[in-house]
Design a protein around this motif. Structure first.
Motif, PDB file in Angstrom:
ATOM      1  N   PRO A 116      34.532  46.826  39.725  1.00 41.06           N
ATOM      2  CA  PRO A 116      34.994  47.575  40.910  1.00 41.06           C
ATOM      3  C   PRO A 116      34.384  47.093  42.223  1.00 41.06           C
ATOM      4  O   PRO A 116      35.054  47.119  43.256  1.00 41.06           O
ATOM      5  CB  PRO A 116      34.559  49.015  40.608  1.00 41.06           C
ATOM      6  CG  PRO A 116      34.480  49.076  39.113  1.00 41.06           C
ATOM      7  CD  PRO A 116      33.975  47.730  38.700  1.00 41.06           C
ATOM      8  N   GLU A 137      44.940  45.393  31.193  1.00 41.71           N
ATOM      9  CA  GLU A 137      44.651  46.561  32.024  1.00 41.71           C
ATOM     10  C   GLU A 137      43.664  46.215  33.136  1.00 41.71           C
ATOM     11  O   GLU A 137      43.840  46.628  34.295  1.00 41.71           O
ATOM     12  CB  GLU A 137      44.077  47.691  31.150  1.00 41.71           C
ATOM     13  CG  GLU A 137      45.041  48.244  30.117  1.00 41.71           C
ATOM     14  CD  GLU A 137      45.084  47.447  28.829  1.00 41.71           C
ATOM     15  OE1 GLU A 137      45.789  47.865  27.897  1.00 41.71           O
ATOM     16  OE2 GLU A 137      44.403  46.389  28.754  1.00 41.71           O
ATOM     17  N   LEU A 138      42.620  45.459  32.795  1.00 42.54           N
ATOM     18  CA  LEU A 138      41.618  45.095  33.796  1.00 42.54           C
ATOM     19  C   LEU A 138      42.206  44.157  34.844  1.00 42.54           C
ATOM     20  O   LEU A 138      41.892  44.260  36.036  1.00 42.54           O
ATOM     21  CB  LEU A 138      40.415  44.448  33.110  1.00 42.54           C
ATOM     22  CG  LEU A 138      39.549  45.392  32.271  1.00 42.54           C
ATOM     23  CD1 LEU A 138      38.548  44.601  31.440  1.00 42.54           C
ATOM     24  CD2 LEU A 138      38.821  46.390  33.167  1.00 42.54           C
ATOM     25  N   GLU A 140      45.270  44.070  35.888  1.00 42.87           N
ATOM     26  CA  GLU A 140      46.127  44.850  36.789  1.00 42.87           C
ATOM     27  C   GLU A 140      45.296  45.670  37.763  1.00 42.87           C
ATOM     28  O   GLU A 140      45.625  45.782  38.951  1.00 42.87           O
ATOM     29  CB  GLU A 140      47.037  45.761  35.973  1.00 42.87           C
ATOM     30  CG  GLU A 140      48.014  46.563  36.823  1.00 42.87           C
ATOM     31  CD  GLU A 140      48.971  47.387  35.990  1.00 42.87           C
ATOM     32  OE1 GLU A 140      49.768  48.143  36.588  1.00 42.87           O
ATOM     33  OE2 GLU A 140      48.942  47.281  34.749  1.00 42.87           O
ATOM     34  N   ARG A 141      44.207  46.225  37.258  1.00 39.72           N
ATOM     35  CA  ARG A 141      43.364  47.063  38.106  1.00 39.72           C
ATOM     36  C   ARG A 141      42.527  46.246  39.077  1.00 39.72           C
ATOM     37  O   ARG A 141      42.299  46.662  40.216  1.00 39.72           O
ATOM     38  CB  ARG A 141      42.444  47.901  37.212  1.00 39.72           C
ATOM     39  CG  ARG A 141      41.570  48.887  37.971  1.00 39.72           C
ATOM     40  CD  ARG A 141      40.731  49.709  37.007  1.00 39.72           C
ATOM     41  NE  ARG A 141      39.824  50.587  37.708  1.00 39.72           N
ATOM     42  CZ  ARG A 141      38.861  51.292  37.119  1.00 39.72           C
ATOM     43  NH1 ARG A 141      38.690  51.210  35.797  1.00 39.72           N
ATOM     44  NH2 ARG A 141      38.063  52.059  37.825  1.00 39.72           N
TER      45      ARG A 141
END
Length: 397
Positions: A116, A137-138, A140-141
């Protein structure tokens, strides 16, 4: 603790640069596990490669950014292997030290925790020592996050296929004892193994997790031995890889397949146990016949007075080469431009030519290696040639 270093040529250049025309260095930040339970992995797979890379780049005058040659300056902090300290240090590098780029930390959980902050400040995160099935998922985030060491399922599939070859040859039966370190790395691998191994006809006769940093693993090995397995599997980190192996020798855990994960590929592992690890399986491996790998290992050995480990070290060095080529290819230290360059191009590295498909270089990586005749060669992989076929372990000679 803050640590700054320049390569030898960089220091000389800094002393001689007396005019205002000298280009500013490129500041690169890194949080290091200098102490704590993750220190061993960082010290073997990351730190010597960073030092080698910085020296090589600065010895040739730095990175070519546009029309300027710019030296690399490293800014480092010790996080004591503590995720909270790591997060604070990454934040400090981004906001107070204002580094141009950040290098990813060592370890799956640490990479996830740092992501993050990398994303918030626009740093590309070439996440090397990080194995997960959450890559889509990671990605995309965190659109600047890239993966190079493979997926959890890929690693367990490689282990399953290796066990299958040994079983098909009659070297082992179906009974497996499995243990794991209780952090994200071990938990995720064990969870996938609980699905894939029974589906392939294996019976998990012992299944135990233990906390990161556990000093005494003798009860774990004694419990595994009591289950009379044909194969022993440990999804382990460096301290426990050594401890589990030592206890297996003490207890004379007689299995046809003995697998430990991170640190099995370390030269220090062979240095400690010698010929007793002949036939031991572990995470990773490399193909020692590849020319790019030979060149990397020769350069590393010359700079460090000893060879690199046989797995993540080469991939981590390749990640540094990707960053280097992306900065020079983009012709700027603008982080978004460098991130876009990584997404769109192929890179020539120590592990071969790599490129990123949806942020993931998961098409080419080794999954399982084996010690034989003093070297740890790959016996399983995805999209890469292996060094040899697996053989059964024949005791702790």
């Amino acid at each position: 603790m803050r640590k700054l270093f320049l390569g030898a040529t960089a220091l000389t250049a800094a002393l001689l640069a007396t005019t205002a025309f000298a280009a500013d260095p490129i500041k690169i930040g890194r949080v290091v596990h200098m102490t704590g339970p993750a220190a061993g992995g960082d010290a073997v797979s990351h730190t010597p490669n960073v030092k080698l890379w910085v020296k090589q780049v600065n010895d040739r005058g730095g990175l070519k950014v546009g029309d300027e040659m710019r030296l690399i300056e490293m800014v480092e902090y010790d996080d004591k292997s503590n995720p909270a300290e790591m997060i604070k240090a990454v934040q400090r590098l981004a906001t107070q030290d204002d580094v141009d780029f950040l290098l990813s930390p060592w370890g799956t959980g640490f990479n996830a925790a740092a992501a993050p902050i990398f994303a918030k400040y626009g740093y590309p995160q070439i996440s090397v020592t990080n194995i997960t099935d959450e890559i889509p998922e990671l990605s995309e985030r965190f659109p600047g996050m890239f993966f190079t060491l493979g997926s959890t399922t890929g690693f367990v599939e490689g282990l399953r296929d290796t066990l299958n070859k040994l079983r098909d040859s009659g070297a082992i039966g179906n009974k497996v004892a499995m243990v794991n370190v209780a952090d994200s790395f071990g938990i995720e691998l064990a969870a996938v193994a609980r699905e894939l191994l029974p589906a392939a006809g294996y019976e998990i006769v012992f299944d135990k997790s233990y906390p990161l940093g556990t000093a005494d693993l003798s009860p774990v090995v004694k419990g595994a031995k009591a289950a009379e397995p044909d194969a022993f599997i440990a999804f382990s980190y460096p301290p426990d890889t050594f401890a589990l192996t030592e206890q297996a020798i003490i207890e004379d855990l007689n299995v046809g397949a003995f697998y430990t994960a991170v640190a099995t590929a370390f030269p220090a592992y062979a240095g400690k146990f010698g010929s007793k690890i002949e036939g031991n399986l572990g995470a990773g491996g490399v193909n020692l016949d590849q020319e790019a790998m030979k060149a990397y290992r020769a350069a590393f050995t010359k700079h460090n007075d000893g060879p690199p480990e046989y797995w993540a070290a080469a991939t981590y060095y390749a990640g540094l080469q990707v960053l280097e080529q992306a900065i020079e290819g983009a012709g700027t230290t603008d982080r978004q431009a460098v991130t876009d360059f990584i997404k769109a191009n192929e890179f020539d590295t120590a592990i071969g030519a790599i490129s990123f498909d949806e942020h993931n270089e998961s098409r080419h990586y080794w999954t399982v290696g084996q010690w034989k005749d003093g070297a740890f060669n790959a016996v399983a992989g995805v999209g890469v040639p292996v060094g040899m076929e697996p053989v059964a372990k024949d005791g702790w000679n």
